[in-house]
Design a protein around this motif. Sequence first.
Motif, PDB file in Angstrom:
ATOM      1  N   SER A 180       0.835  -1.192   0.000  1.00 18.91           N
ATOM      2  CA  SER A 180       0.000   0.000   0.000  1.00 18.91           C
ATOM      3  C   SER A 180       0.879   1.255   0.000  1.00 18.91           C
ATOM      4  O   SER A 180       1.949   1.272   0.603  1.00 18.91           O
ATOM      5  CB  SER A 180      -0.934   0.008   1.212  1.00 18.91           C
ATOM      6  N   GLU A 181       0.410   2.266  -0.693  1.00 19.22           N
ATOM      7  CA  GLU A 181       1.071   3.575  -0.714  1.00 19.22           C
ATOM      8  C   GLU A 181       0.302   4.481   0.234  1.00 19.22           C
ATOM      9  O   GLU A 181      -0.927   4.539   0.192  1.00 19.22           O
ATOM     10  CB  GLU A 181       1.060   4.153  -2.125  1.00 19.22           C
ATOM     11  N   ASN A 182       1.038   5.187   1.101  1.00 23.06           N
ATOM     12  CA  ASN A 182       0.413   6.025   2.118  1.00 23.06           C
ATOM     13  C   ASN A 182       1.129   7.361   2.211  1.00 23.06           C
ATOM     14  O   ASN A 182       2.292   7.486   1.808  1.00 23.06           O
ATOM     15  CB  ASN A 182       0.480   5.327   3.484  1.00 23.06           C
ATOM     16  N   TRP A 183       0.444   8.334   2.794  1.00 26.98           N
ATOM     17  CA  TRP A 183       1.003   9.675   2.996  1.00 26.98           C
ATOM     18  C   TRP A 183       0.685  10.138   4.415  1.00 26.98           C
ATOM     19  O   TRP A 183      -0.408   9.875   4.925  1.00 26.98           O
ATOM     20  CB  TRP A 183       0.398  10.673   2.006  1.00 26.98           C
ATOM     21  N   ILE A 184       1.648  10.803   5.037  1.00 23.86           N
ATOM     22  CA  ILE A 184       1.418  11.473   6.314  1.00 23.86           C
ATOM     23  C   ILE A 184       2.109  12.831   6.251  1.00 23.86           C
ATOM     24  O   ILE A 184       2.944  13.072   5.372  1.00 23.86           O
ATOM     25  CB  ILE A 184       1.961  10.677   7.526  1.00 23.86           C
ATOM     26  N   THR A 185       1.752  13.698   7.177  1.00 21.09           N
ATOM     27  CA  THR A 185       2.433  14.982   7.303  1.00 21.09           C
ATOM     28  C   THR A 185       3.246  14.950   8.584  1.00 21.09           C
ATOM     29  O   THR A 185       2.716  14.646   9.653  1.00 21.09           O
ATOM     30  CB  THR A 185       1.429  16.148   7.329  1.00 21.09           C
ATOM     31  N   VAL A 186       4.545  15.227   8.455  1.00 22.69           N
ATOM     32  CA  VAL A 186       5.453  15.234   9.598  1.00 22.69           C
ATOM     33  C   VAL A 186       6.208  16.555   9.591  1.00 22.69           C
ATOM     34  O   VAL A 186       6.857  16.890   8.589  1.00 22.69           O
ATOM     35  CB  VAL A 186       6.441  14.042   9.521  1.00 22.69           C
ATOM     36  N   ASN A 187       6.088  17.291  10.677  1.00 25.39           N
ATOM     37  CA  ASN A 187       6.753  18.590  10.787  1.00 25.39           C
ATOM     38  C   ASN A 187       6.467  19.482   9.579  1.00 25.39           C
ATOM     39  O   ASN A 187       7.355  20.135   9.047  1.00 25.39           O
ATOM     40  CB  ASN A 187       8.267  18.428  10.978  1.00 25.39           C
ATOM     41  N   GLY A 188       5.225  19.472   9.132  1.00 24.98           N
ATOM     42  CA  GLY A 188       4.805  20.308   8.017  1.00 24.98           C
ATOM     43  C   GLY A 188       5.210  19.804   6.646  1.00 24.98           C
ATOM     44  O   GLY A 188       4.963  20.466   5.639  1.00 24.98           O
ATOM     45  N   LYS A 189       5.806  18.634   6.567  1.00 25.00           N
ATOM     46  CA  LYS A 189       6.254  18.056   5.298  1.00 25.00           C
ATOM     47  C   LYS A 189       5.397  16.837   4.950  1.00 25.00           C
ATOM     48  O   LYS A 189       5.113  16.003   5.800  1.00 25.00           O
ATOM     49  CB  LYS A 189       7.717  17.607   5.373  1.00 25.00           C
ATOM     50  N   SER A 190       5.013  16.748   3.688  1.00 29.55           N
ATOM     51  CA  SER A 190       4.277  15.589   3.207  1.00 29.55           C
ATOM     52  C   SER A 190       5.264  14.449   2.966  1.00 29.55           C
ATOM     53  O   SER A 190       6.270  14.627   2.273  1.00 29.55           O
ATOM     54  CB  SER A 190       3.553  15.950   1.916  1.00 29.55           C
ATOM     55  N   VAL A 191       4.977  13.285   3.565  1.00 29.93           N
ATOM     56  CA  VAL A 191       5.884  12.136   3.489  1.00 29.93           C
ATOM     57  C   VAL A 191       5.130  10.951   2.895  1.00 29.93           C
ATOM     58  O   VAL A 191       4.070  10.563   3.386  1.00 29.93           O
ATOM     59  CB  VAL A 191       6.426  11.764   4.888  1.00 29.93           C
ATOM     60  N   ARG A 192       5.712  10.378   1.868  1.00 33.89           N
ATOM     61  CA  ARG A 192       5.167   9.179   1.241  1.00 33.89           C
ATOM     62  C   ARG A 192       5.899   7.965   1.797  1.00 33.89           C
ATOM     63  O   ARG A 192       7.112   7.980   1.980  1.00 33.89           O
ATOM     64  CB  ARG A 192       5.371   9.244  -0.265  1.00 33.89           C
ATOM     65  N   TYR A 193       5.139   6.909   2.063  1.00 35.70           N
ATOM     66  CA  TYR A 193       5.760   5.658   2.484  1.00 35.70           C
ATOM     67  C   TYR A 193       4.950   4.492   1.950  1.00 35.70           C
ATOM     68  O   TYR A 193       3.747   4.602   1.713  1.00 35.70           O
ATOM     69  CB  TYR A 193       5.917   5.591   4.011  1.00 35.70           C
ATOM     70  N   LEU A 194       5.632   3.385   1.730  1.00 36.60           N
ATOM     71  CA  LEU A 194       5.016   2.164   1.235  1.00 36.60           C
ATOM     72  C   LEU A 194       5.062   1.128   2.341  1.00 36.60           C
ATOM     73  O   LEU A 194       6.027   1.066   3.104  1.00 36.60           O
ATOM     74  CB  LEU A 194       5.772   1.658   0.008  1.00 36.60           C
ATOM     75  N   VAL A 195       4.031   0.303   2.418  1.00 37.47           N
ATOM     76  CA  VAL A 195       3.971  -0.756   3.424  1.00 37.47           C
ATOM     77  C   VAL A 195       3.727  -2.076   2.711  1.00 37.47           C
ATOM     78  O   VAL A 195       2.875  -2.171   1.824  1.00 37.47           O
ATOM     79  CB  VAL A 195       2.858  -0.495   4.463  1.00 37.47           C
ATOM     80  N   HIS A 196       4.505  -3.089   3.121  1.00 36.28           N
ATOM     81  CA  HIS A 196       4.382  -4.410   2.497  1.00 36.28           C
ATOM     82  C   HIS A 196       4.639  -5.488   3.555  1.00 36.28           C
ATOM     83  O   HIS A 196       5.591  -5.398   4.316  1.00 36.28           O
ATOM     84  CB  HIS A 196       5.403  -4.544   1.357  1.00 36.28           C
ATOM     85  N   GLY A 197       3.799  -6.498   3.599  1.00 31.03           N
ATOM     86  CA  GLY A 197       4.010  -7.637   4.484  1.00 31.03           C
ATOM     87  C   GLY A 197       3.385  -7.462   5.851  1.00 31.03           C
ATOM     88  O   GLY A 197       2.723  -6.471   6.145  1.00 31.03           O
ATOM     89  N   ASN A 198       3.639  -8.453   6.709  1.00 30.53           N
ATOM     90  CA  ASN A 198       3.109  -8.476   8.069  1.00 30.53           C
ATOM     91  C   ASN A 198       4.180  -8.992   9.010  1.00 30.53           C
ATOM     92  O   ASN A 198       5.003  -9.819   8.620  1.00 30.53           O
ATOM     93  CB  ASN A 198       1.889  -9.401   8.157  1.00 30.53           C
TER      94      ASN A 198
END
Length: 140
Positions: free
Chosen positions: A2-20
């Motif tokens: 899955s592709e996800n986005w969060i905001t950290v310290n005013g910056k948009s951050v993209r991260y990918l998650v795979h597996g368990n």
Amino acid sequence: MSENWITVNGKSVRYLVHGNGKPMVMVHGLNFSADDWINCCGNDFPGLKIYAVDMPYGPKSKSDHFMPRNDNDYANHLYAIIKALSIEGPVLVGASLGGETVLRYLALNYPAAAGIVVGPVRVPSIDLSRIRVCNGYLGE
């Protein structure tokens, strides 16, 4: 994956998650992105939940970019991302500039179960004395 986005310290951050499983945070080098970690070895770590973070450097990163003001800025940014995602005790993997970022993260004594560093750059001034060495995390 899955592709996800969060905001950290005013910056948009993209991260990918795979597996368990247990968390592994993968930090790419200068000319790469989070996609490269998943494409390279996303299926090679059964029992681990991989978080591939797009760091704020490099032309392929889709996260908001920024220039560091001091040597620890990228490590501090990584810690803020891990904290925002509520990831506890991750294994950290970094290559090239990502390796330097992981070393600095560990040298700042931020929590991690293990660190795997491949080909760090610009590291002659990192004080590694606070890094603990332990066994058993991946071999349980």
